[in-house]
Design a protein around this motif. Structure first.
Motif, PDB file in Angstrom:
ATOM      1  N   ASP A  43       1.920 -28.020 -12.550  1.00  0.00           N
ATOM      2  CA  ASP A  43       2.385 -27.013 -13.509  1.00  0.00           C
ATOM      3  C   ASP A  43       1.253 -26.588 -14.434  1.00  0.00           C
ATOM      4  OD1 ASP A  43       4.937 -27.013 -12.482  1.00  0.00           O
ATOM      5  OD2 ASP A  43       5.717 -28.448 -13.941  1.00  0.00           O
ATOM      6  N   LYS A  47      -0.906 -22.777 -14.887  1.00  0.00           N
ATOM      7  CA  LYS A  47      -0.900 -22.001 -16.128  1.00  0.00           C
ATOM      8  C   LYS A  47      -2.224 -22.017 -16.877  1.00  0.00           C
ATOM      9  CE  LYS A  47       3.979 -23.258 -16.674  1.00  0.00           C
ATOM     10  NZ  LYS A  47       4.926 -24.092 -17.431  1.00  0.00           N
ATOM     11  N   SER A 180       8.243 -17.072 -14.365  1.00  0.00           N
ATOM     12  CA  SER A 180       7.088 -17.972 -14.311  1.00  0.00           C
ATOM     13  C   SER A 180       6.289 -17.757 -13.035  1.00  0.00           C
ATOM     14  CB  SER A 180       7.533 -19.434 -14.429  1.00  0.00           C
ATOM     15  OG  SER A 180       8.359 -19.803 -13.338  1.00  0.00           O
ATOM     16  N   ASP A 183       4.182 -14.471 -13.228  1.00  0.00           N
ATOM     17  CA  ASP A 183       2.976 -14.595 -14.053  1.00  0.00           C
ATOM     18  C   ASP A 183       1.798 -15.187 -13.291  1.00  0.00           C
ATOM     19  OD1 ASP A 183       4.305 -13.516 -16.191  1.00  0.00           O
ATOM     20  OD2 ASP A 183       4.775 -15.447 -17.126  1.00  0.00           O
ATOM     21  N   THR A 184       2.050 -15.895 -12.184  1.00  0.00           N
ATOM     22  CA  THR A 184       0.970 -16.531 -11.425  1.00  0.00           C
ATOM     23  C   THR A 184       0.494 -15.700 -10.235  1.00  0.00           C
ATOM     24  OG1 THR A 184       2.436 -17.753  -9.923  1.00  0.00           O
ATOM     25  CG2 THR A 184       1.924 -18.792 -12.036  1.00  0.00           C
TER      26      THR A 184
END
Length: 237
Positions: A43, A47, A180, A183-184
């Motif tokens: 994780d 990020k 989420s 965003d990656t």
């Protein structure tokens, strides 16, 4: 002087705190995260930009050796373990160094300097977002490294996402949010076209009215995203 961003991963809290303290004592290292298992480490890697990871080997569910095989190539690894029998295997996954516990600061500093020297001798690369060529996702107690080129589309299913491939490969389910994941993903190649769908725009071949036909599936394009989607693919609204 270059600064290396460090992640410390160890299932023993005291061991984690010790290495984290060593990072804090070293001027050219910056601590960006601590994790007590491979899933939490993944994780953080998704990020945060990480240059150097101090990684324990024997951890529950997924070992450090398994994690090392799927982390991005630009993340250098120093293994920290109480077991000397993993040394040969560690170097097979291109680990920068291998430290036996209990780790002294002097030993730690030698490894840290080795990482700094390796970074200085590596040609600078053009920065790009994490996950621009792959995703790291959790699925069925495994960590999977998925090339983004292989993805056809992604579907949101309540608390899960389903990744569908441009091949007969079985879709992957993962417990994460669409936001989420979005965003990656690399900008310009993936686009949200509906609250429940993200598509790989490179693989769009057929549009019928307000839907994209992909993999035998009709994917709706909602009014919210229609104009941006048509502009991106060079169509008319």
């Amino acid at each position: 002087m270059n600064t290396l961003r460090c992640l410390v991963v160890d299932d023993e809290p005291l061991a984690t705190k010790l290495i984290a303290a060593y990072v804090g004592r070293t001027p050219f290292l910056t601590l960006v995260g601590e994790a007590h298992n491979a899933e939490d480490a993944m994780d953080i890697l998704q990020k945060t930009d990480v240059d150097l990871m101090f990684l324990d080997i024997r951890m529950p569910r997924m070992s450090g050796m398994e994690l090392a095989r799927i982390v991005p190539d630009n993340v250098r690894i120093v293994f920290t373990t109480a077991y000397a029998d993993h040394a040969v295997e560690g170097f097979r996954v291109n680990a920068l160094d291998y430290l036996l516990k209990p780790v002294s600061y002097d030993e730690f500093l030698v490894s840290a300097n080795r990482a700094l020297k390796a970074a200085a001798n590596t040609p600078a690369a053009t920065p790009r977002p994490q996950g621009s060529d792959h995703l790291l996702v959790k699925s069925e107690y495994r960590l999977l490294r998925i090339p983004t080129d292989d993805i056809l589309y992604i579907e949101g299913l309540k608390d899960y996402i389903k990744i569908v491939f441009d091949s007969p490969e079985k879709p992957v389910l993962s417990l994460m949010s669409m936001k989420s994941l979005e965003d990656t993903l690399p900008e310009g190649r993936f686009m949200r076209v509906h609250r429940s769908f993200i598509v790989n725009t490179d693989k769009v071949r057929l549009i019928e009215r307000n839907s994209i036909i992909m993999g035998g599936r009709s994917i709706p394009v909602s009014d919210t995203y229609r104009r941006s989607f048509m502009t991106l693919i060079g169509g008319t609204d």
